[in-house]
Design a protein around this motif. Structure first.
Motif, short mmCIF file in Angstrom:
data_model
loop_
_atom_site.label_atom_id
_atom_site.label_comp_id
_atom_site.label_asym_id
_atom_site.label_seq_id
_atom_site.Cartn_x
_atom_site.Cartn_y
_atom_site.Cartn_z
N PHE A 114 7.63 1.07 -3.83
CA PHE A 114 8.27 1.55 -2.60
C PHE A 114 7.50 2.64 -1.86
O PHE A 114 7.66 2.80 -0.66
CB PHE A 114 9.68 2.07 -2.93
CG PHE A 114 10.58 0.98 -3.46
CD1 PHE A 114 11.38 0.26 -2.60
CD2 PHE A 114 10.61 0.67 -4.82
CE1 PHE A 114 12.21 -0.76 -3.08
CE2 PHE A 114 11.42 -0.33 -5.31
CZ PHE A 114 12.22 -1.05 -4.44
N ASP A 115 6.71 3.41 -2.59
CA ASP A 115 5.96 4.52 -1.99
C ASP A 115 5.03 3.95 -0.91
O ASP A 115 4.13 3.18 -1.22
CB ASP A 115 5.17 5.23 -3.10
CG ASP A 115 4.27 6.34 -2.60
OD1 ASP A 115 4.24 6.59 -1.39
OD2 ASP A 115 3.59 6.96 -3.45
N GLY A 116 5.27 4.31 0.34
CA GLY A 116 4.45 3.80 1.45
C GLY A 116 4.97 2.48 1.97
O GLY A 116 5.26 2.33 3.16
N SER A 148 -5.86 3.83 2.74
CA SER A 148 -6.08 4.72 1.61
C SER A 148 -5.38 6.08 1.72
O SER A 148 -6.02 7.12 1.83
CB SER A 148 -7.59 4.95 1.43
OG SER A 148 -7.83 5.60 0.22
N GLU A 149 -4.04 6.05 1.63
CA GLU A 149 -3.29 7.32 1.66
C GLU A 149 -3.41 8.06 0.34
O GLU A 149 -3.51 9.28 0.29
CB GLU A 149 -1.82 7.02 1.99
CG GLU A 149 -1.02 8.25 2.34
CD GLU A 149 -0.35 8.95 1.15
OE1 GLU A 149 0.14 10.05 1.32
OE2 GLU A 149 -0.35 8.38 0.03
N GLU A 150 -3.38 7.32 -0.75
CA GLU A 150 -3.40 7.95 -2.08
C GLU A 150 -4.83 8.40 -2.44
O GLU A 150 -5.79 7.88 -1.87
CB GLU A 150 -2.92 6.95 -3.14
CG GLU A 150 -1.51 6.40 -2.92
CD GLU A 150 -0.41 7.42 -3.20
OE1 GLU A 150 -0.74 8.59 -3.49
OE2 GLU A 150 0.76 7.04 -3.11
N PRO A 151 -4.95 9.33 -3.39
CA PRO A 151 -6.30 9.71 -3.82
C PRO A 151 -7.04 8.45 -4.31
O PRO A 151 -6.52 7.71 -5.14
CB PRO A 151 -6.04 10.66 -5.00
CG PRO A 151 -4.64 11.13 -4.82
CD PRO A 151 -3.90 10.04 -4.12
N GLU A 217 12.05 9.34 -0.77
CA GLU A 217 11.99 10.79 -0.99
C GLU A 217 11.00 11.18 -2.09
O GLU A 217 10.34 12.19 -2.03
CB GLU A 217 13.39 11.34 -1.33
CG GLU A 217 13.38 12.85 -1.50
CD GLU A 217 14.52 13.38 -2.35
OE1 GLU A 217 15.59 12.77 -2.40
OE2 GLU A 217 14.31 14.43 -3.00
N GLN A 218 10.95 10.39 -3.16
CA GLN A 218 10.08 10.66 -4.33
C GLN A 218 10.55 11.83 -5.16
O GLN A 218 9.80 12.33 -6.00
CB GLN A 218 8.62 10.85 -3.90
CG GLN A 218 8.06 9.70 -3.08
CD GLN A 218 6.61 9.84 -2.75
OE1 GLN A 218 6.26 10.47 -1.77
NE2 GLN A 218 5.73 9.26 -3.55
N GLY A 219 11.74 12.33 -4.90
CA GLY A 219 12.35 13.39 -5.68
C GLY A 219 13.84 13.10 -5.77
O GLY A 219 14.32 12.14 -5.17
N SER A 407 9.17 8.52 -9.01
CA SER A 407 8.15 7.99 -8.11
C SER A 407 6.77 8.12 -8.75
O SER A 407 6.60 8.88 -9.70
CB SER A 407 8.17 8.74 -6.77
OG SER A 407 7.26 8.14 -5.87
N HIS A 408 5.81 7.39 -8.21
CA HIS A 408 4.46 7.30 -8.80
C HIS A 408 4.56 6.78 -10.23
O HIS A 408 3.79 7.18 -11.11
CB HIS A 408 3.73 8.67 -8.77
CG HIS A 408 3.17 8.99 -7.41
ND1 HIS A 408 2.42 10.11 -7.15
CD2 HIS A 408 3.21 8.30 -6.24
CE1 HIS A 408 2.03 10.12 -5.89
NE2 HIS A 408 2.52 9.03 -5.31
N CYS A 409 5.50 5.89 -10.45
CA CYS A 409 5.67 5.27 -11.76
C CYS A 409 6.37 3.92 -11.53
O CYS A 409 6.97 3.70 -10.48
CB CYS A 409 6.50 6.16 -12.68
SG CYS A 409 8.12 6.56 -12.02
MN MN Z 1 2.21 8.40 -3.31
#
Ligand code: MN
Ligand code: HGY
Ligand code: MN
Length: 448
Positions: A114-116, A148-151, A217-219, A407-409
């Motif tokens: 979902f992120d992005g 490329s938003e993420e590192p 939200e990611q939180g 998030s990020h998982c």
């Molecule tokens: Mn992200």
């Protein structure tokens, strides 16, 4: 920048200007679910969870799919020099400044669905909504999938939005290389950009009327409060730094414990020190993480001689980020002296804290009230393309809840009904921005 002191605001008495009917909302939810789930299929099969790293084979497949979704929604699709995918719906006034909305589709390694992605699909959904309800806009609307938003494996992040904001350092395109020796420049070319002409991706101030980004939200805040929408008033900044510890590579079976210069043991101390800095009471709301550790030579029978780590320090106040980094560096000097190892720290990447535009934020709030949707005013701890777009235009963000804040998982989850509701607020806000542009002195007269 204001803190996280939002309040729950119930449906206002404003007339319902832009609601879907309930039948349409169910239909849109299904449309969104199908597209998010299709993108989730473009994942590296070798990795756990969802992995679609920027410039990878999976990213290319995802980009193709999104281009198709855009075309199906009636958008004219092109790729700019930074590799950003841009889907455009013309406005009634050809030369009016653009209302831009979007996000990214690249993921972190072993991330979620979902992120992005939620923001990209909601943006296309919002355009579908504007078209299906026959609300023509004066201003062109562009949906952007930022590159490329993420590192990434080149050590950069938010490449596409920095390029659009005109702040991407051109030299980095040539100097940053991945482990195979490919340059960021070559990677951008692979996704249809042209690093040579990267300046063409930059938008001048005034080209864009406003930027809106929907994001998960990611939180845990919205999920805990049971509120479906967050209206973001500011985004925390972050600084990334590279810590290199150089000790002495030696035999694990013969080198006495009291003469070793074990780089990994020194690095382990540094990790703990950064955590303590992040918890300091005089540095409130600081988030400090070491998420990358590379140990060399990484062999069972060798005392580690070199360790490279990446720090990520965040706060809504730049002053606190800098104080945290200084405190960390002071502690690194002590570890270096005590253990007889060399430790260097170099800041590699910075994203400044930003405020969202109060006019745009106010229109998002009005849209929530008009649609009868409770919302919460809040800051974002995560970084977004919106941080960079805020440098060239009026930016605003709409958050939708992340279940348990994960998030990020791979467990990352947002209910599709919440994304559909967020897309509806997004569409309503685009409509309000279009209609009321003259309040901020932009042309585009509106039709009401
Ligand atoms: Mn992200
Ligand atoms: O790292 C971040 O905050 C974002 O997810 N890119
Ligand atoms: Mn994101």
């Amino acid at each position: 920048m204001s803190g996280n002191h939002g309040e729950r605001i119930q449906a206002g008495s404003a007339q319902l200007r832009f609601p879907y009917d309930s039948h349409k909302r169910v239909e849109e939810r299904a449309w969104i679910e199908a597209r998010v789930m299709e993108l989730a299929e473009y994942t590296d099969p070798e990795s756990r969870g969802y992995t679609r790293l920027a410039f990878s084979k999976e990213d290319t497949l995802g980009r193709k799919a999104v281009s198709r979704f855009m075309k199906d929604a009636g958008l004219a699709v092109r790729v700019d020099a930074a590799g950003n995918i841009i889907g455009r719906m013309n406005g009634r006034q050809a030369d009016a400044p653009i209302i831009t909305t979007g996000s990214h589709i690249d993921t972190v390694r072993e991330g979620g669905r979902f992120d992005g992605v939620a923001g990209v699909i909601a943006a296309i959904g919002a355009v579908r909504c504007l078209r299906s309800r026959d609300f023509p806009t004066q201003h062109p609307v562009e949906v952007v999938v930022f590159t490329s938003e993420e590192p990434n494996e080149f050590g950069a992040s938010t490449v596409g939005s920095r390029a659009m904001a005109g702040t991407l350092d051109k030299r980095l395109l040539v100097t940053l290389k991945n482990k195979e020796g490919l340059s960021l420049d070559e990677a951008i070319q692979r996704v249809g950009g042209s690093a040579k002409g990267i300046n063409e991706a930059a938008r001048a101030r005034g080209d864009t009327l406003a930027y809106l980004e929907l994001h998960i939200e990611q939180g845990p805040t919205l999920d805990n409060m049971g509120i479906p929408v967050g209206v973001v008033n500011g985004i925390a900044g972050f600084a990334r730094g590279q810590v290199t510890v150089v000790g002495s590579t030696d035999h694990a079976g013969t080198t006495p414990m009291d003469v070793r210069k074990d780089a990994l043991v020194a690095a382990a101390e540094a990790i703990q020190v950064l955590e303590r800095v992040g918890r300091r009471k005089d540095l409130p709301n600081t988030f400090a993480t070491i998420g990358v550790v590379e140990n060399y030579p990484n062999a069972a029978n060798v005392v580690p001689g070199r360790v490279v780590m990446v720090t990520d320090v965040r706060n809504t106040e730049m002053e606190f980020i800098e104080r945290a980094e200084h405190a960390f560096q002071e502690e690194l000097r002590k570890i270096s002296t005590r253990r007889g190892v060399d430790i260097s720290f170099d800041r590699s990447n910075i994203s400044f804290p930003v405020n969202m535009d109060t006019w745009v934020t106010g229109l998002i709030e009005e849209s929530c009230q008009a649609c009868g949707v409770p919302y919460h005013l809040m800051t974002s701890g995560a970084g977004h393309d919106a941080s960079h777009m805020a440098g060239i235009t009026r930016a605003g963000m709409i958050f939708v809840p992340s279940r348990m804040g994960k998030s990020h998982c791979p467990e990352e989850w947002t209910d599709f009904g919440d994304i559909a509701l967020g897309a509806e607020i997004l569409a309503a806000t685009i409509f309000k921005i279009d209609e009321r542009a003259k309040e901020v002195g932009e042309h585009g007269q509106g039709n009401c």
